[in-house]
Design an enzyme around this catalytic site. Structure first.
Site, PDB file in Angstrom:
ATOM      1  N   TYR A 116     -11.267  97.211  66.339  1.00  0.00           N
ATOM      2  CA  TYR A 116      -9.858  97.574  66.420  1.00  0.00           C
ATOM      3  C   TYR A 116      -9.620  99.080  66.432  1.00  0.00           C
ATOM      4  O   TYR A 116      -8.763  99.572  67.141  1.00  0.00           O
ATOM      5  CB  TYR A 116      -9.088  96.972  65.233  1.00  0.00           C
ATOM      6  CG  TYR A 116      -9.005  95.464  65.271  1.00  0.00           C
ATOM      7  CD1 TYR A 116      -7.966  94.827  65.954  1.00  0.00           C
ATOM      8  CD2 TYR A 116      -9.953  94.672  64.629  1.00  0.00           C
ATOM      9  CE1 TYR A 116      -7.876  93.447  65.999  1.00  0.00           C
ATOM     10  CE2 TYR A 116      -9.872  93.286  64.671  1.00  0.00           C
ATOM     11  CZ  TYR A 116      -8.844  92.682  65.352  1.00  0.00           C
ATOM     12  OH  TYR A 116      -8.766  91.312  65.406  1.00  0.00           O
ATOM     13  N   THR A 169     -15.300  89.349  70.299  1.00  0.00           N
ATOM     14  CA  THR A 169     -14.611  88.165  69.781  1.00  0.00           C
ATOM     15  C   THR A 169     -13.258  88.481  69.161  1.00  0.00           C
ATOM     16  O   THR A 169     -12.486  87.562  68.891  1.00  0.00           O
ATOM     17  CB  THR A 169     -15.501  87.426  68.767  1.00  0.00           C
ATOM     18  OG1 THR A 169     -16.172  88.353  67.909  1.00  0.00           O
ATOM     19  CG2 THR A 169     -16.548  86.599  69.494  1.00  0.00           C
ATOM     20  N   GLU A 170     -12.969  89.757  68.908  1.00  0.00           N
ATOM     21  CA  GLU A 170     -11.620  90.165  68.496  1.00  0.00           C
ATOM     22  C   GLU A 170     -11.377  91.590  68.954  1.00  0.00           C
ATOM     23  O   GLU A 170     -12.215  92.475  68.750  1.00  0.00           O
ATOM     24  CB  GLU A 170     -11.439  90.116  66.970  1.00  0.00           C
ATOM     25  CG  GLU A 170     -11.364  88.725  66.377  1.00  0.00           C
ATOM     26  CD  GLU A 170     -11.069  88.758  64.883  1.00  0.00           C
ATOM     27  OE1 GLU A 170     -10.477  89.761  64.397  1.00  0.00           O
ATOM     28  OE2 GLU A 170     -11.437  87.794  64.195  1.00  0.00           O
ATOM     29  N   ASN A 171     -10.218  91.799  69.553  1.00  0.00           N
ATOM     30  CA  ASN A 171      -9.739  93.136  69.887  1.00  0.00           C
ATOM     31  C   ASN A 171      -8.255  93.019  70.190  1.00  0.00           C
ATOM     32  O   ASN A 171      -7.842  92.138  70.943  1.00  0.00           O
ATOM     33  CB  ASN A 171     -10.498  93.699  71.095  1.00  0.00           C
ATOM     34  CG  ASN A 171     -10.002  95.076  71.522  1.00  0.00           C
ATOM     35  OD1 ASN A 171      -9.540  95.254  72.642  1.00  0.00           O
ATOM     36  ND2 ASN A 171     -10.096  96.049  70.630  1.00  0.00           N
TER      37      ASN A 171
END
EC number: 3.2.1.21
Length: 482
Positions: A301, A375-377
């Site tokens: 992030y 897998t997350e951003n």
């Protein structure tokens, strides 16, 4: 610089969520409390006293939400399973009976995804530990690791005929350090020795669960998602470089090394010798924790800027994890985290897409051939519908465009990144921030539960549809979906 970036053929485009953040229905169909139920219902723990009791009501809206994913053109959906729905009577000594209603919910979700031609990707643990296990020690107890592996085997046996990828843990750093040292996540403890014990038992849980899944479903691909940090020292002074080394050890190497190469970093063990003697690592544990995944999930992030604290001025603690009574940065009393400079998200996090590329480059360099998926951003911004009903979120579109461009560049260099999952599909319960922060590309009205795709959803749908990122901001960011 060209005006577009193309992604490799077959690149996997998806979105991600977590059970406690979206499901609601916390006391339905046999589910028992998790540590986040307890934490959220403890006065003063969450913004506005918010809880996940209803959240985005996904439990009752599965079909509509899958339909929304299909409209966006998603290839994959990464979701987590609530352990307390599967074996709600688990305790330290036994897994307890399997709750068929809990399994049925996730089986129905998987079938709905497959019917919509969306690949299901399962995360087995996204922070919602059964409260009964926390009462018996939580992640400070090795029994939790063994119960987790047994639970993983149950889920794999049920879903393994339709699910190809099982992610053991999501961001174990947060579980250990924010939950057991900083106190800003459930279970809210502030004991640095307990946090380090939790680190080990999470690593052990990954290794045990990987073996249990492969035993039940030999064809399964194992993943783990780590929130790896791009740690940036303020200067190249010896003191700043040492600050970066210590933060990198706690955030990155305490998980990468045990899972991928075996053993714990000697410098981190030495740094923390005044906190614990590491006697919770028993003979044979390091071999059990060593379980290189088939896919490494990278969650990114914001950059992590650090410097040596000279004590000549008040210490800056802008690490992005809130102000708790404890700190996640064990044995880092002379390290500070400067306030970000430049544009910020609604979380107060600095925006710098270079960090995503640098994390990916590092993994490609240190672990050649290891397949990666982002897998997350994503980013939180204060989005609300306008009078025309449109949710305009240009800051999120710019954030996604910048990070996707950086990702495309590092893939072009040869990094083996096979997919990308935006965080998040829906606005949701943002942990201790409650409903005050919105990460979704789809807006959720928490009173009516109406879903409204934001401009960022249309932008993302266009990228998914074409497998190409347009960098020219004068080109309309619209897709056919939503």
């Amino acid at each position: 610089m060209s005006a577009a970036r193309s992604f490799p053929p077959g690149f996997d485009w998806g979105a991600a969520t977590a059970a406690y953040q979206i499901e609601g229905a916390v006391d339905e169909d046999g589910r028992t409390p998790s540590i986040w139920d307890t934490y959220a219902h403890t006065p003063g723990r969450t913004a506005g006293g918010d809880t996940g009791d209803i959240a985005a009501d996904h439990y009752h809206r599965v079909d509509a939400d899958v339909g929304l994913m299909r409209e966006l053109g998603l290839h994959s959906y990464r979701f987590s399973i609530s352990w307390n729905r599967i074996t709600p009577q688990v305790d330290a000594e036994r897994l307890g009976p399997v709750n068929t209603a809990g399994l049925a919910f996730y089986s129905r979700l998987v079938d709905a995804l497959l019917a919509a031609e969306i690949t299901p990707v399962v995360t087995l643990y996204h922070w919602d530990l059964p409260q009964a296990l926390e009462d018996a020690g939580g992640w400070t107890s090795r029994a939790t690791s063994y119960r987790f592996a047994e639970y993983a085997a149950v889920v794999a046996a049920e879903l393994g005929d339709r699910v190809g990828v099982f992610t053991t843990l999501n961001e174990p750093w947060c579980s250990a350090f924010l939950g057991y040292a900083a106190g800003v996540h459930a279970p809210g403890r502030t004991d640095p020795a307990a946090a380090l014990a939790a680190v080990h038992h999470l690593n052990l849980a990954h290794g045990l669960a990987a073996r249990a899944i492969r035993k039940r479903v030999p064809s399964a691909r194992i993943a783990v998602s780590l929130n790896l940090a791009w740690v940036v020292p303020e200067t190249d002074s010896a003191a700043d470089l040492d600050a970066a080394r210590r933060v990198d050890g706690l955030q990155n190497r305490l998980f990468l090394q045990p899972m991928l190469t075996g053993g714990y970093p000697a410098d981190v063990v030495a740094d923390t010798a005044g906190i614990t003697d590491w006697s919770f690592v028993r003979s044979g544990d390091e071999e059990l924790a060593l379980a290189p995944p088939d896919v490494l999930g990278v969650n990114y992030y914001t950059p992590t800027h650090v410097r040596h604290w000279t004590r000549e001025r008040p210490r800056e603690t802008a690490d992005g994890h809130g102000d708790g009574t404890g700190t996640p940065w064990i044995a880092c009393d002379d390290v500070e985290f400067p306030r970000p400079v430049g544009p910020l998200t609604d979380m107060g996090w600095g925006i710098d897409a270079r960090g995503l590329a640098e994390v990916v480059r590092r993994i490609a360099r240190e672990f050649p051939g290891l397949e990666m998926v982002v897998t997350e951003n994503g980013a939180a911004f204060p989005d609300e519908p306008g009078s025309d009903g449109i949710v305009s979120d240009p800051d999120r579109v710019d954030y996604l465009r910048g990070h996707l461009a950086a990702l495309a560049d590092v893939i072009a260099e040869g990094a083996p990144v096979r997919g990308y999952y935006v965080w998040s599909l829906l606005d949701n319960f943002e942990w201790a921030w409650g409903y005050a922060k919105r990460f979704g590309v789809v807006h959720v009205d928490y009173v009516t539960q109406v879903r409204t795709p934001k401009d960022s959803a249309r932008f993302y749908a266009g990228v998914v549809r074409t497998n190409t990122l347009t960098l020219d901001r004068t080109t309309p960011d619209t897709g056919d979906a939503a």
